[in-house]
Design an enzyme around this catalytic site. Structure first.
Site, PDB file in Angstrom:
ATOM      1  N   PRO A  47      -5.145  -1.704  10.098  1.00 23.01           N
ATOM      2  CA  PRO A  47      -6.273  -1.038   9.427  1.00 23.01           C
ATOM      3  C   PRO A  47      -6.494  -1.494   7.987  1.00 23.01           C
ATOM      4  O   PRO A  47      -5.568  -1.463   7.186  1.00 23.01           O
ATOM      5  CB  PRO A  47      -5.835   0.441   9.451  1.00 23.01           C
ATOM      6  CG  PRO A  47      -4.336   0.405   9.474  1.00 23.01           C
ATOM      7  CD  PRO A  47      -3.960  -0.845  10.213  1.00 23.01           C
ATOM      8  N   ASP A  86      -7.327   2.599   7.121  1.00 24.55           N
ATOM      9  CA  ASP A  86      -6.177   3.074   6.351  1.00 24.55           C
ATOM     10  C   ASP A  86      -6.738   3.888   5.190  1.00 24.55           C
ATOM     11  O   ASP A  86      -7.486   3.333   4.381  1.00 24.55           O
ATOM     12  CB  ASP A  86      -5.436   1.843   5.817  1.00 24.55           C
ATOM     13  CG  ASP A  86      -3.950   2.081   5.683  1.00 24.55           C
ATOM     14  OD1 ASP A  86      -3.505   3.187   5.968  1.00 24.55           O
ATOM     15  OD2 ASP A  86      -3.245   1.136   5.294  1.00 24.55           O
ATOM     16  N   TRP A 530       2.452   3.450   4.279  1.00 28.03           N
ATOM     17  CA  TRP A 530       2.827   2.440   5.280  1.00 28.03           C
ATOM     18  C   TRP A 530       3.323   3.109   6.562  1.00 28.03           C
ATOM     19  O   TRP A 530       3.249   2.511   7.637  1.00 28.03           O
ATOM     20  CB  TRP A 530       3.905   1.494   4.728  1.00 28.03           C
ATOM     21  CG  TRP A 530       3.355   0.536   3.720  1.00 28.03           C
ATOM     22  CD1 TRP A 530       3.505   0.588   2.367  1.00 28.03           C
ATOM     23  CD2 TRP A 530       2.552  -0.623   3.970  1.00 28.03           C
ATOM     24  NE1 TRP A 530       2.839  -0.455   1.762  1.00 28.03           N
ATOM     25  CE2 TRP A 530       2.257  -1.216   2.726  1.00 28.03           C
ATOM     26  CE3 TRP A 530       2.065  -1.221   5.132  1.00 28.03           C
ATOM     27  CZ2 TRP A 530       1.490  -2.376   2.603  1.00 28.03           C
ATOM     28  CZ3 TRP A 530       1.305  -2.376   5.014  1.00 28.03           C
ATOM     29  CH2 TRP A 530       1.027  -2.936   3.756  1.00 28.03           C
ATOM     30  N   GLN A 566       1.884  -9.343   5.250  1.00 27.81           N
ATOM     31  CA  GLN A 566       2.196  -8.141   6.034  1.00 27.81           C
ATOM     32  C   GLN A 566       3.593  -8.199   6.680  1.00 27.81           C
ATOM     33  O   GLN A 566       3.976  -7.293   7.406  1.00 27.81           O
ATOM     34  CB  GLN A 566       1.141  -7.921   7.121  1.00 27.81           C
ATOM     35  CG  GLN A 566      -0.220  -7.543   6.571  1.00 27.81           C
ATOM     36  CD  GLN A 566      -0.184  -6.270   5.745  1.00 27.81           C
ATOM     37  OE1 GLN A 566       0.556  -5.341   6.033  1.00 27.81           O
ATOM     38  NE2 GLN A 566      -0.971  -6.237   4.690  1.00 27.81           N
ATOM     39  N   TRP A 570       2.818  -4.177   7.290  1.00 23.46           N
ATOM     40  CA  TRP A 570       2.460  -3.595   8.594  1.00 23.46           C
ATOM     41  C   TRP A 570       3.378  -4.065   9.721  1.00 23.46           C
ATOM     42  O   TRP A 570       3.783  -3.287  10.571  1.00 23.46           O
ATOM     43  CB  TRP A 570       0.999  -3.937   8.903  1.00 23.46           C
ATOM     44  CG  TRP A 570       0.441  -3.194  10.076  1.00 23.46           C
ATOM     45  CD1 TRP A 570       0.447  -1.840  10.271  1.00 23.46           C
ATOM     46  CD2 TRP A 570      -0.219  -3.766  11.212  1.00 23.46           C
ATOM     47  NE1 TRP A 570      -0.172  -1.527  11.452  1.00 23.46           N
ATOM     48  CE2 TRP A 570      -0.595  -2.683  12.052  1.00 23.46           C
ATOM     49  CE3 TRP A 570      -0.540  -5.057  11.590  1.00 23.46           C
ATOM     50  CZ2 TRP A 570      -1.270  -2.889  13.251  1.00 23.46           C
ATOM     51  CZ3 TRP A 570      -1.224  -5.255  12.772  1.00 23.46           C
ATOM     52  CH2 TRP A 570      -1.576  -4.171  13.604  1.00 23.46           C
ATOM     53  N   LYS A 603      -4.003 -20.004  -5.327  1.00 27.35           N
ATOM     54  CA  LYS A 603      -4.378 -18.704  -4.773  1.00 27.35           C
ATOM     55  C   LYS A 603      -5.709 -18.278  -5.389  1.00 27.35           C
ATOM     56  O   LYS A 603      -5.932 -18.440  -6.584  1.00 27.35           O
ATOM     57  CB  LYS A 603      -3.290 -17.674  -5.117  1.00 27.35           C
ATOM     58  CG  LYS A 603      -3.503 -16.338  -4.449  1.00 27.35           C
ATOM     59  CD  LYS A 603      -2.399 -15.358  -4.820  1.00 27.35           C
ATOM     60  CE  LYS A 603      -2.714 -14.004  -4.215  1.00 27.35           C
ATOM     61  NZ  LYS A 603      -1.732 -12.982  -4.573  1.00 27.35           N
ATOM     62  N   LYS A 606     -10.171 -13.183  -8.574  1.00 31.48           N
ATOM     63  CA  LYS A 606     -11.399 -12.989  -9.360  1.00 31.48           C
ATOM     64  C   LYS A 606     -11.164 -13.377 -10.814  1.00 31.48           C
ATOM     65  O   LYS A 606     -12.027 -13.956 -11.460  1.00 31.48           O
ATOM     66  CB  LYS A 606     -11.824 -11.517  -9.274  1.00 31.48           C
ATOM     67  CG  LYS A 606     -12.454 -11.165  -7.933  1.00 31.48           C
ATOM     68  CD  LYS A 606     -12.813  -9.686  -7.900  1.00 31.48           C
ATOM     69  CE  LYS A 606     -13.030  -9.255  -6.458  1.00 31.48           C
ATOM     70  NZ  LYS A 606     -12.922  -7.814  -6.291  1.00 31.48           N
TER      71      LYS A 606
END
Length: 629
Positions: A47, A86, A530, A566, A570, A603, A606
């Protein structure tokens, strides 16, 4: 004469037409209905949080998550694809704090929990429409009309069942431990959250002179956290290594590890003279019990108040001779090794840092945030003639993955799930999974499971699944409650069947203690968000209260996919909960994706100005080109 040929294939406009056709025709729904009764191939969707905008990396995950289920459907399988959101946790709270102009827990409580929780619930859906448009544009097919939502009461009740099951197995406990703690958010973090926030920082360490009692000599000890020095209660040496008492070229007599004499004292050598002269050598064990004067009187006063002996040399084999002086300063309130040594020697417990990460009034540095206190402590010790050196060093230091504040390791009472008790099961279940690439499953994820720590599952916050433990105010008896029905029985209150299962509403339900008959109240903590996302395989179906057959038919998933970040997020929470509750892996195949980087392999962010806006890219090139790319 050649006429000009128009090569514009109008990809973007044609894709929009296809998307419109799919909507009007209900194509996705029809593709599902066509496969009803066929063998099931289950996909779980990790999610996203709908209060953050999609970025270009989400195109990649959505493409892979769409491609495999689409292929399996074409191969004749029924592929359930329930979207999910989530919705709990710090990211939402921080967004709302910003929106309301609040800063920290005190101001939230002044504002009022009820209106704050209402704002959190609204904030969750800030970009829901954008996510749905984005998913449609990239051709991601999932059931977004009936998603699972982690703040839903049915979802929470399933989590309560899970936590009660874990409690009944004796694996949910409250312990006083050193935890990674965010002073800005006022809550501990789990080890897998800490793993997401390391940054390289340059700081000053301290080599400090500790005056030996009854001798004109000093013990030289090293620390990378000068702010912990006012809370010092012992100095630790390795019992098996050699230590020396030396007369140094600066006129002082020092005790420190023989192996590090040249490294630490070498720079004192002048005009061909030796930097030091060895007077005596000892095994570390011989120095045990040697007393020294407290660096700060506040620590000596608190030790006396606790009727505990402090400020002497202790021994432990964790002390290494790879850097520093071979003598480690011990502050049991601020480090796991320190805490273990503190328990072993029954040292005083001194914690001159408050919950906001500021130095307390007992110290000369009252009100300073710990990292800002570092240079002030160094200046103070230098002025007292107790600072031997303050070498610069660079190291990787954990920061809060949500608010970017430096974490501190801090002794607190927290609730833990005893993952160490099921380590072998975790490792065995992981071996049943087909990881792509395999190196993640065997390496990064496998190593993580081999060295697993207990899961610090409680959060001292507001917007989250409330921890389902009620405690007697009088005798301290605790009960974990696994359903609304059980809460109604224990409370005798019909409202338990309908009350919203969030703070502050759930806290109005009190129970009668079965041991002494007095009032039981819910403990104040909420749980790690989590745990919410790891509960989705069963909680999305409100299992075990309903849909038992449906859950069993769709567990474990044949396929999941997320990016490499993750691994300890997750992927881990899914495996942890599935192992605790069902002792099997919740997934059979995992595709682990890398991160989308810029043309120089950097990477995207912004702040660097190198991030590609997914909406601009999709508008310019169309989804098919980007999906292929």
């Amino acid at each position: 004469m050649y006429s000009k040929v128009n090569t514009d294939m109008n990809f973007v406009e044609r894709e929009k037409e296809v998307e419109e056709f799919w909507k009007e025709d209900n194509t996705f729904k029809k593709s599902m209905e066509q496969r009803e009764g066929c063998p099931t191939y289950t996909f779980y969707d990790g999610p996203p949080t709908a209060n953050g905008k999609p970025h270009i990396g989400h195109v990649l995950t959505r493409v892979i998550k769409d491609m495999i289920p689409r292929y399996r459907t074409m191969k004749g399988y029924y592929v359930p694809r329930k979207a999910g959101w989530d919705t709990h946790g710090l990211p939402v709270e921080l967004e709302v704090e910003k929106l309301l102009g609040l800063d920290g827990k005190e101001q939230i409580e002044q504002y009022g929990l009820d209106p704050f929780i209402t704002k959190c619930k609204e904030s969750v859906w800030k970009y829901k429409g954008m996510w749905e448009d984005f998913s449609g544009t990239v051709g991601f097919w999932a059931d977004m009309d009936n998603p699972y939502v982690t703040y839903d009461d049915n979802f929470i009740e399933s989590e309560w069942w899970a936590l009660k099951t874990i409690w009944d197995k004796g694996l949910l406990y409250k312990g006083f431990k050193i935890v990674p703690y965010c002073p800005r958010c006022g809550t501990p973090l789990s080890s897998h959250e800490v793993a997401q926030g390391y940054k390289d920082v340059k700081e000053r360490s301290a080599v400090v002179r500790f005056k030996v009692k009854g001798e004109d000599a000093y013990i030289l000890a090293w620390t990378t956290t000068p702010w912990t020095l006012p809370s010092n209660v012992a100095l630790c040496v390795n019992p098996n290594e050699e230590y020396a008492k030396v007369k140094a070229a600066d006129g002082y007599v020092y005790y420190m590890a023989s192996a590090l004499l040249d490294t630490v004292l070498g720079k004192l050598a002048k005009d061909g003279e030796a930097a030091y002269e060895v007077l005596e050598t000892y095994k570390g064990k011989d120095l045990e019990g040697k007393e020294y004067e407290a660096l700060y009187q506040c620590a000596a006063d608190l030790a006396a108040k606790q009727h505990k002996k402090g400020h002497y040399v202790v021994c432990d084999t964790y002390v290494t001779l790879t850097d520093g002086t071979g003598v480690v300063h011990i502050a049991p309130a601020f480090g796991e090794d320190d805490a273990q040594v503190g328990r072993k020697y029954d040292l005083p417990f001194v914690q001159f840092v408050d919950e906001k990460g500021n130095m307390t009034k007992e110290t000369p540095f009252a009100g300073l945030f710990v990292k800002k206190a570092d240079p002030e402590v160094l200046k103070d010790l230098d002025a007292k003639g107790l600072l031997f050196d303050a070498p610069k060093f660079e190291h990787s230091y954990p920061h809060c993955w949500r608010c970017d504040t430096p974490l501190i390791y801090y002794a607190r009472e927290s609730w833990f799930i005893k993952m160490t008790a099921v380590r072998d099961d975790l490792v065995r279940n992981n071996e049943t999974v087909n990881w792509i690439p395999q190196s993640i499953g065997k390496g990064r994820f496998g190593n993580w499971l081999e060295n697993i720590q207990d899961w610090g599952v409680s959060r001292n916050r507001y917007w989250g699944t409330p921890l389902n433990v009620w405690q007697c105010e009088d005798c301290g008896h605790q009960e974990a409650i696994g359903s609304r029905e059980q809460l109604k029985e224990l409370s005798g209150n019909e409202k338990a069947l309908t009350v919203e299962l969030h703070r502050p509403y759930i806290d109005e339900i009190t129970c009668t203690c079965p041991k002494c008959g007095k009032t039981m109240k819910r403990v104040p903590e909420v749980i790690d968000c989590w745990f919410d996302s790891g509960a989705m395989p069963f909680a999305q179906h409100h299992y075990p209260f309903e849909n038992k057959d449906l859950f069993e038919q769709q567990f474990p998933a044949q396929f999941i996919s997320e990016a490499v970040d993750q691994t300890r997020g997750w992927f881990y929470s899914l495996m942890a909960e599935s192992t605790l509750l069902f002792n099997k892996s919740p997934y059979e195949n995992v595709i682990v994706l890398g991160h989308v980087q810029d043309e120089n392999g950097q990477k995207m962010s912004k702040s660097k100005g190198n991030a590609v806006d997914p909406f601009d890219a999709l508008q310019t090139y169309g989804a098919d080109a980007i999906r292929w790319y």
